[in-house]
Design a protein around this motif. Structure first.
Motif, mmCIF file in Angstrom:
data_model
loop_
_atom_site.group_PDB
_atom_site.id
_atom_site.type_symbol
_atom_site.label_atom_id
_atom_site.label_comp_id
_atom_site.label_asym_id
_atom_site.label_seq_id
_atom_site.Cartn_x
_atom_site.Cartn_y
_atom_site.Cartn_z
ATOM 1 N N VAL A 19 0.863 -1.187 0.000
ATOM 2 C CA VAL A 19 0.000 0.000 0.000
ATOM 3 C C VAL A 19 0.894 1.229 0.000
ATOM 4 N N GLN A 20 0.640 2.149 -0.925
ATOM 5 C CA GLN A 20 1.558 3.288 -1.052
ATOM 6 C C GLN A 20 0.832 4.574 -1.393
ATOM 7 N N GLN A 21 1.256 5.656 -0.720
ATOM 8 C CA GLN A 21 0.741 6.976 -1.055
ATOM 9 C C GLN A 21 1.395 7.402 -2.369
ATOM 10 N N LYS A 22 0.560 7.519 -3.387
ATOM 11 C CA LYS A 22 1.097 7.731 -4.728
ATOM 12 C C LYS A 22 0.037 8.387 -5.606
ATOM 13 N N ASN A 23 0.471 9.273 -6.496
ATOM 14 C CA ASN A 23 -0.414 9.841 -7.501
ATOM 15 C C ASN A 23 -0.408 8.899 -8.696
ATOM 16 N N SER A 24 -1.485 8.163 -8.869
ATOM 17 C CA SER A 24 -1.519 7.142 -9.918
ATOM 18 C C SER A 24 -1.577 7.736 -11.318
ATOM 19 N N LEU A 25 -1.922 9.033 -11.436
ATOM 20 C CA LEU A 25 -1.965 9.673 -12.751
ATOM 21 C C LEU A 25 -0.568 10.089 -13.216
ATOM 22 N N THR A 26 0.254 10.532 -12.268
ATOM 23 C CA THR A 26 1.598 11.003 -12.627
ATOM 24 C C THR A 26 2.693 10.021 -12.232
ATOM 25 N N ASN A 27 2.308 8.973 -11.454
ATOM 26 C CA ASN A 27 3.262 8.004 -10.905
ATOM 27 C C ASN A 27 4.212 8.619 -9.880
ATOM 28 N N GLN A 28 3.846 9.785 -9.360
ATOM 29 C CA GLN A 28 4.662 10.419 -8.319
ATOM 30 C C GLN A 28 4.479 9.685 -6.998
ATOM 31 N N ILE A 29 5.566 9.189 -6.430
ATOM 32 C CA ILE A 29 5.539 8.481 -5.151
ATOM 33 C C ILE A 29 5.695 9.500 -4.023
ATOM 34 N N LEU A 30 4.772 9.489 -3.086
ATOM 35 C CA LEU A 30 4.729 10.500 -2.037
ATOM 36 C C LEU A 30 5.287 10.023 -0.701
ATOM 37 N N SER A 31 5.399 8.714 -0.521
ATOM 38 C CA SER A 31 5.955 8.186 0.726
ATOM 39 C C SER A 31 6.347 6.729 0.526
#
Length: 259
Positions: free
Chosen positions: A222-234
């Motif tokens: 489970v990951q905090q992530k922007n699935s549209l940009t693939n930016q990983i937030l944590s």
């Protein structure tokens, strides 16, 4: 194999005693700290407790990340007095009891997004972000549609031991539980026959999904992530079942581990 009996969803309602007790604790502690803060802090400390206790040897999570999470846990819990801390523990116990009520000793199950439903019931969802979680019965239907009588899933399990499921906007994890419910009805074992990847941009959603997947025994990253940009937030959160049986999915997770 005989078809397993489905649990009647009406057996446990949205107004169950366990949920009422959780709401009462939030209301009591929230008189000082605000209900929103209490709920958010509860999710954070519950997730950290599960994560750090299930991976003491740093199998999936690095020591650096584990130490950072432990510090965050202490920073949060020390804001509450001893009585409030006991109520936070009580909230976790009530949640465990509530989730167990959907499993019926393993004979029949109806995994449900309890925290997501509470999130809405307590008006913590953000309508401005379009944060409206899909109801569990809809997710159950979608899970049946995805898994259903499709033998390709069972074929994939037979060939490599599991199949993978991606939930790019997990909310409280209802879609994951819908797939798990469908797997159970089809005679598959969601504890080992599938690996779930769950992403969301909201950290609270990450915590809700991680906590419930952990307590339901679902292997997930489970990951905090922007699935549209693939930016990983944590850094990712690995459920206990995943950690204990990580060798099963070594080829898929080694790139995201140790970050």
């Amino acid at each position: 194999m005989a078809k397993r009996k489905k649990k009647d969803a009406a057996v446990v309602s949205i107004n169950s005693e366990h949920r009422k007790n959780i709401a009462k604790c939030i209301d009591f502690i929230g008189r000082v700290h605000s209900p929103w803060t209490v709920f958010s802090d509860f999710l954070a400390i519950a997730a950290i407790t599960i994560s750090n206790n299930s991976d003491p040897c740093y199998i999936a999570t690095s020591k650096k990340v584990r130490d950072e999470r432990e510090k965050r846990y202490l920073d949060i819990i020390n804001q509450y007095d001893k009585r409030e801390q006991k109520l936070l523990i009580s909230m976790f116990n009530e949640l465990v009891e509530e989730l167990q009520s959907y499993c019926n000793g393993g004979e029949s199950i109806h995994l449900t997004d309890v925290l997501g439903e509470l999130f809405h019931e307590l008006d913590f969802n953000d309508k401005w972000k379009g944060q409206f979680f899909t109801p569990q019965h809809i997710c159950d239907l979608m899970g049946k549609t995805a898994v259903g009588e499709d033998d390709s899933f069972k074929t994939e399990i037979k060939e490599k031991g599991y199949f993978t499921v991606l939930e790019p906007c997990c909310g409280g994890g209802a879609m994951i539980y819908g797939v798990a419910n469908a797997m159970f009805e089809s005679g598959m074992n969601f504890n080992k026959d599938a690996l779930f990847f769950a992403n969301d941009i909201d950290e609270r959603c990450i915590f809700m999904t991680y906590i419930q997947c952990s307590l339901y025994g679902i292997p997930a990253i489970v990951q905090q992530k922007n699935s549209l940009t693939n930016q990983i937030l944590s850094p990712p959160w690995f459920t206990p079942v995943f950690v204990w049986h990580s060798w099963r999915w070594n080829d898929l997770w080694k790139e995201s581990a140790k970050k």
